[in-house]
Structures are given as C-alpha cells and as structure tokens.
Design an enzyme around this catalytic site. Sequence first.
Site, mmCIF file in Angstrom:
data_model
loop_
_atom_site.group_PDB
_atom_site.id
_atom_site.type_symbol
_atom_site.label_atom_id
_atom_site.label_comp_id
_atom_site.label_asym_id
_atom_site.label_seq_id
_atom_site.Cartn_x
_atom_site.Cartn_y
_atom_site.Cartn_z
ATOM 1 N N ASP A 229 0.887 -1.157 0.000
ATOM 2 C CA ASP A 229 0.000 0.000 0.000
ATOM 3 C C ASP A 229 0.925 1.207 0.000
ATOM 4 O OD1 ASP A 229 -1.609 2.163 0.456
ATOM 5 O OD2 ASP A 229 -2.652 1.309 2.185
ATOM 6 N N TYR B 39 -7.844 15.263 -8.163
ATOM 7 C CA TYR B 39 -6.854 14.450 -8.891
ATOM 8 C C TYR B 39 -5.751 15.361 -9.448
ATOM 9 C CZ TYR B 39 -5.053 11.172 -12.476
ATOM 10 O OH TYR B 39 -4.253 10.368 -13.259
ATOM 11 N N LYS C 228 -1.716 15.397 -8.746
ATOM 12 C CA LYS C 228 -0.722 15.180 -9.814
ATOM 13 C C LYS C 228 0.214 16.393 -9.953
ATOM 14 C CE LYS C 228 -1.802 10.957 -10.947
ATOM 15 N NZ LYS C 228 -0.850 9.843 -10.696
HETATM 16 N N1 LIG Z 1 -5.210 5.799 -17.446
HETATM 17 C C1 LIG Z 1 -4.944 7.082 -17.717
HETATM 18 O O1 LIG Z 1 -5.548 7.705 -18.615
HETATM 19 C C2 LIG Z 1 -3.863 7.822 -16.946
HETATM 20 C C3 LIG Z 1 -3.475 9.074 -17.447
HETATM 21 C C4 LIG Z 1 -2.490 9.781 -16.762
HETATM 22 C C5 LIG Z 1 -1.919 9.253 -15.622
HETATM 23 N N2 LIG Z 1 -2.325 8.035 -15.172
HETATM 24 C C6 LIG Z 1 -1.682 7.550 -13.942
HETATM 25 O O2 LIG Z 1 -1.000 6.352 -14.240
HETATM 26 C C7 LIG Z 1 -0.963 5.519 -13.088
HETATM 27 C C8 LIG Z 1 -1.513 4.151 -13.447
HETATM 28 O O3 LIG Z 1 -2.832 4.314 -13.965
HETATM 29 P P1 LIG Z 1 -3.636 3.127 -14.663
HETATM 30 O O4 LIG Z 1 -4.486 3.746 -15.698
HETATM 31 O O5 LIG Z 1 -2.739 2.003 -14.995
HETATM 32 O O6 LIG Z 1 -4.606 2.730 -13.410
HETATM 33 P P2 LIG Z 1 -5.289 1.332 -13.023
HETATM 34 O O7 LIG Z 1 -6.416 1.698 -12.109
HETATM 35 O O8 LIG Z 1 -5.597 0.538 -14.227
HETATM 36 O O9 LIG Z 1 -4.146 0.582 -12.203
HETATM 37 C C9 LIG Z 1 -3.699 1.117 -10.988
HETATM 38 C C10 LIG Z 1 -3.091 0.027 -10.135
HETATM 39 O O10 LIG Z 1 -2.640 0.638 -8.920
HETATM 40 C C11 LIG Z 1 -3.015 -0.185 -7.841
HETATM 41 N N3 LIG Z 1 -3.166 0.611 -6.624
HETATM 42 C C12 LIG Z 1 -4.179 1.450 -6.293
HETATM 43 N N4 LIG Z 1 -3.976 1.961 -5.073
HETATM 44 C C13 LIG Z 1 -2.806 1.456 -4.624
HETATM 45 C C14 LIG Z 1 -2.064 1.604 -3.414
HETATM 46 N N5 LIG Z 1 -2.518 2.369 -2.404
HETATM 47 N N6 LIG Z 1 -0.899 0.940 -3.287
HETATM 48 C C15 LIG Z 1 -0.449 0.140 -4.280
HETATM 49 N N7 LIG Z 1 -1.121 -0.059 -5.438
HETATM 50 C C16 LIG Z 1 -2.286 0.595 -5.593
HETATM 51 C C17 LIG Z 1 -4.323 -0.842 -8.257
HETATM 52 O O11 LIG Z 1 -4.565 -2.048 -7.525
HETATM 53 C C18 LIG Z 1 -4.082 -1.074 -9.754
HETATM 54 O O12 LIG Z 1 -3.523 -2.346 -10.004
HETATM 55 C C19 LIG Z 1 -1.775 6.254 -12.014
HETATM 56 O O13 LIG Z 1 -0.903 6.998 -11.191
HETATM 57 C C20 LIG Z 1 -2.645 7.189 -12.828
HETATM 58 O O14 LIG Z 1 -3.048 8.318 -12.094
HETATM 59 C C21 LIG Z 1 -3.268 7.304 -15.803
#
Ligand SMILES: NC(=O)c1ccc[n+]([C@@H]2O[C@H](COP(=O)([O-])OP(=O)(O)OC[C@H]3O[C@@H](n4cnc5c(N)ncnc54)[C@H](O)[C@@H]3O)[C@@H](O)[C@H]2O)c1
Length: 263
Positions: A65, A158, A162
């Site tokens: 976590d 959010y 960020k």
């Molecule tokens: N998908 C998008 O469009 C996007 C765009 C910009 C930035 N991001 C960033 O990229 C990163 C990954 O996003 P994604 O789209 O793969 O998300 P996702 O929700 O598909 O995957 C996120 C993963 O993080 C894990 N997680 C959540 N809380 C956690 C914690 N407290 N400790 C450990 N693990 C934890 C979840 O179990 C999940 O496996 C994030 O930081 C997100 O903000 C995503």
Amino acid sequence: MPGEMMNGKVVIVTGAGRGIGAAIALDLAANGANVVVADLNATAAEGVAAAIAQTGGKALAVRVDVSDRASTRQAIEGTVSHFGRLDVMFNNAGISQTCPFLEVTEADFRRIMDINGLGVLIGTQEAARQMIKQGGGGKIINTPSIAGKQGYPLFAHYCASKFAVVALTQAAARALADHRITVNCFAPGVVATELWQQLDREFMDHGLTQKPDQAINEFSQSILLGRVSTPKDLTGSTLFLASSLSDYMTGQTVMIDGGMVLT
Ligand SMILES: NC(=O)c1ccc[n+]([C@@H]2O[C@H](COP(=O)([O-])OP(=O)(O)OC[C@H]3O[C@@H](n4cnc5c(N)ncnc54)[C@H](O)[C@@H]3O)[C@@H](O)[C@H]2O)c1
C-alpha cells in the site's frame, strides 16, 4: 529471451498489477531487468509476475500500500533480500475519480492525496534511503498526468495530487542529486485502462454523459495524434527513463500524451 538494455538492474514498479504499471513491468523484464511487481492487489501482482516468468524474465510479486510507510519499507526490504539491491523505483500506483468541482468532499480530497501525493513522497524517500545506503546512485520515476500540468473541472482533487507529483519530482531531484539519484516523471494523457472505464462510469453516474465511452471519446477530442493511448505507447519513454540513456537528466516531466498539453 530477455534483451540487455536493463541488464540485471533491479526495478520496483508500484501499481503494476494492471494497466500502465503492468505494461512497464513487462517491458522492463523483456529488456533484462529484475522486476518487482508491487500492487495493493496481491493476486493481480502475482499474475503479472507469472506472465513475466513465462517469457523467461525475472520477477517478484509483492503486496504494497503505497500510502503506508511501513508497507513500502517492507516491499523495499523484500526486494533487497530477493534481488540484492534496488536500482530503479517507479512510483506509478494512483487512483482517480470523476467529481464536479463543487461536490469534492474532504474525504475525496484526502483519499486521492494520500495515495497519489503522499504515496509518491514515501516511495521516493524510502527508495532513496536504500539507494544511498547501497551507494552508486539510482533512478526514481514518477507518474503524474496531463492533470499535473492543467486543472480540469471534473478532476480538481486528482489534478491537485498530480501537480504534487511534479513538485515532489523537482524537489527530490534537487535534494538527491548529490547522491547521484535522478528523479524524473512521465505524464500520460488519456490511456485506455480500467481506470478510464471507472471514470467513464462515474461520468454517467453524475449525469454528465449518457452512454459508455462517451466521456473518454469527448475528453480525447484534442489529442493531436488522433487517438487514445494504450499502455504500450508509454513504454519506449519509460524504458529510456529507467535506462542509462537518461543519466544526464533530472527533475523533468516527459509528456507522452499524443500532443494534448504542449509545454
Ligand atoms: N489511465 C490514464 O488515462 C492515466 C493518465 C495519466 C496518468 N495516469 C496515472 O497512471 C498511473 C496508473 O494508472 P492506470 O491507468 O494504470 O490505473 P489502473 O487503475 O488501471 O491501475 C492502478 C493500479 O494501482 C493499484 N493501486 C491502487 N492503489 C494502490 C495503493 N494504495 N498501493 C499500491 N497499489 C495501488 C491498483 O490495484 C491497480 O492495479 C496512475 O498513477 C494514474 O493516475 C493514468
């Protein structure tokens, strides 16, 4: 047969149980890294680690976590006892939520800041402590977003979290340079992962859109390259940031958003 660009480097990727983190973990392992697949969801982490092992790569799954310092320390200790050291830390785990500006509550704000903001502070501090102890420098790579450069009205908390990631990246780059630890981040735009499926559902729950995929399609109108990103679109840049090719670079944000935010 894994490639050699990461040549036995030990890398932790948080949030690697699925989505962007999973793509980064698979790509680094394919390039010869020893990868620790760290996620709150232990079963998902084990699935990704097994997929890496199946292709001849080396991986360890750990539950973490990221908002909890003891849990992060334990993940790093597990990494060091299994692979001997820590060379690269990806603080990638994060959460999001669609919520109109006037409706964001204290609980919403704290929950998102705890994981996306505080989680990156803790992950950076604990990884740096290990890198300093072992000597030889290291690399820390964070995941903000276009939301770390622009404030969007349906994602205010959010965006705040960020922007915090970008600030922490710059501060840590200045704090850790003397130890030859570089700190950079990459900012995705709209990536087709389960995160966006959740956001899309929340748009509909708030009555902001009427049908599935309407939100992601409308939000993506301004992408210069004309399409939503896949996680794989990010891995050329994440491999560069994790490898020695980026050694003379620190404190920077690499935008990988198909041309949404021009800096
Ligand atoms: N998908 C998008 O469009 C996007 C765009 C910009 C930035 N991001 C960033 O990229 C990163 C990954 O996003 P994604 O789209 O793969 O998300 P996702 O929700 O598909 O995957 C996120 C993963 O993080 C894990 N997680 C959540 N809380 C956690 C914690 N407290 N400790 C450990 N693990 C934890 C979840 O179990 C999940 O496996 C994030 O930081 C997100 O903000 C995503």
